[in-house]
Write a protein that holds these residues in place. Structure first.
Motif, PDB file in Angstrom:
ATOM      1  N   VAL A   9       0.845  -1.198   0.000  1.00  0.00           N
ATOM      2  CA  VAL A   9       0.000   0.000   0.000  1.00  0.00           C
ATOM      3  C   VAL A   9       0.877   1.245   0.000  1.00  0.00           C
ATOM      4  O   VAL A   9       1.735   1.410   0.871  1.00  0.00           O
ATOM      5  N   TRP A  10       0.653   2.091  -0.988  1.00  0.00           N
ATOM      6  CA  TRP A  10       1.283   3.413  -1.026  1.00  0.00           C
ATOM      7  C   TRP A  10       0.200   4.457  -0.768  1.00  0.00           C
ATOM      8  O   TRP A  10      -0.964   4.296  -1.173  1.00  0.00           O
ATOM      9  N   LEU A  61      -5.719   2.367   7.712  1.00  0.00           N
ATOM     10  CA  LEU A  61      -4.940   1.158   7.451  1.00  0.00           C
ATOM     11  C   LEU A  61      -5.343   0.011   8.360  1.00  0.00           C
ATOM     12  O   LEU A  61      -5.357  -1.157   7.936  1.00  0.00           O
ATOM     13  N   SER A  90       3.712  -2.223   6.242  1.00  0.00           N
ATOM     14  CA  SER A  90       2.769  -2.478   5.146  1.00  0.00           C
ATOM     15  C   SER A  90       2.390  -1.233   4.362  1.00  0.00           C
ATOM     16  O   SER A  90       1.494  -1.306   3.508  1.00  0.00           O
ATOM     17  N   GLU A  91       3.035  -0.087   4.647  1.00  0.00           N
ATOM     18  CA  GLU A  91       2.663   1.133   3.938  1.00  0.00           C
ATOM     19  C   GLU A  91       3.878   2.011   3.667  1.00  0.00           C
ATOM     20  O   GLU A  91       4.894   1.940   4.346  1.00  0.00           O
ATOM     21  N   TRP A  93       4.540   6.187   2.448  1.00  0.00           N
ATOM     22  CA  TRP A  93       3.940   7.504   2.259  1.00  0.00           C
ATOM     23  C   TRP A  93       4.888   8.394   1.475  1.00  0.00           C
ATOM     24  O   TRP A  93       6.085   8.432   1.759  1.00  0.00           O
TER      25      TRP A  93
END
Length: 229
Positions: A9-10, A61, A90-91, A93
């Motif tokens: 995930v972005w 999230l 998991s991300e 930014w």
């Protein structure tokens, strides 16, 4: 940039939201994304509780991962305090226009940065210079499963920067208990690009209900569900 570029995930806003970075340092080269490891959290322990936008991201999230895994929803506060932007998290930014510049020209103020002083002029520089090319190449190399961008007014720039120019999108209505919000969803290969309203403001995702609803929708996309909300 914050978090793990290899994450599925972005998340992206047009303008900078670099937690823990003074404005005077926003133009310095960043050799690697900032991660919220123990050292970072210790340095910023007094400021982290004030970062409301990142708390909203944690709420989104937490709901997304719960929806994707069919598990019970983790507490967003625990996610914010323990998992958000972790080194192998998991991300990831990032922002399209990473320097902190003024929205408009201000009479009597002299710019101190070696970039155009207003957002409009700086955004044009990012488009014509190497910033958008860098974002496009990074996205192609890392191939995130889901890119969520906040701010429909920058939709053309989001599509351009992430390599979705010329791809037809579809409208998706996000409507939990609150007023409906419009998402624009694009697909390219295994990657989905979702353009959502801003996180704040009168027309933004300004309630827990909307943030959780977006998270659940993201979770369905991550688990291979249909693009409809």
């Amino acid at each position: 940039m914050q978090g793990n570029p290899a994450a599925p995930v972005w998340l992206c806003e047009a303008t900078a939201r670099m937690a823990g970075t003074p404005a005077t340092q926003s133009l310095l080269p960043v050799p690697a994304p900032v991660v919220w490891d123990q050292a970072f959290r210790r340095r910023n322990q007094d400021e982290i509780p004030k970062w409301q936008s990142h708390q909203k991201i944690a709420r989104i999230l937490a709901a997304a991962h719960a929806s994707a895994s069919d598990a019970g929803a983790p507490d967003w506060k625990d996610y914010f305090e323990r998992q958000l932007y972790a080194p192998t998290g998991s991300e990831f930014w990032l922002s399209l226009y990473p320097a902190l510049v003024r929205q408009e020209e201000s009479a009597g103020l002299q710019g101190t940065f070696a970039v155009p002083r207003t957002l409009k002029r700086y955004a044009a520089l990012c488009r014509s210079g190497s910033r958008f090319a860098f974002v496009t190449a990074l996205a192609q190399r890392m191939a995130p499963k889901l890119i969520v961008c906040f701010g429909a007014q920058h939709a053309d720039d989001f599509c351009s920067a992430f390599g979705f120019d010329g791809i037809a999108g579809e409208n998706v209505i996000l409507q939990p208990a609150d007023l409906p919000k419009l998402l624009r969803v694009y697909a390219k290969g295994e990657t989905r690009l979702v353009i959502a309203p801003l996180l704040g403001g009168m027309d933004g995702l300004n309630s827990d209900v909307l943030q959780i609803a977006l998270g659940k929708y993201m979770g369905r996309l991550l688990s291979g569900g249909a693009a409809r909300a």
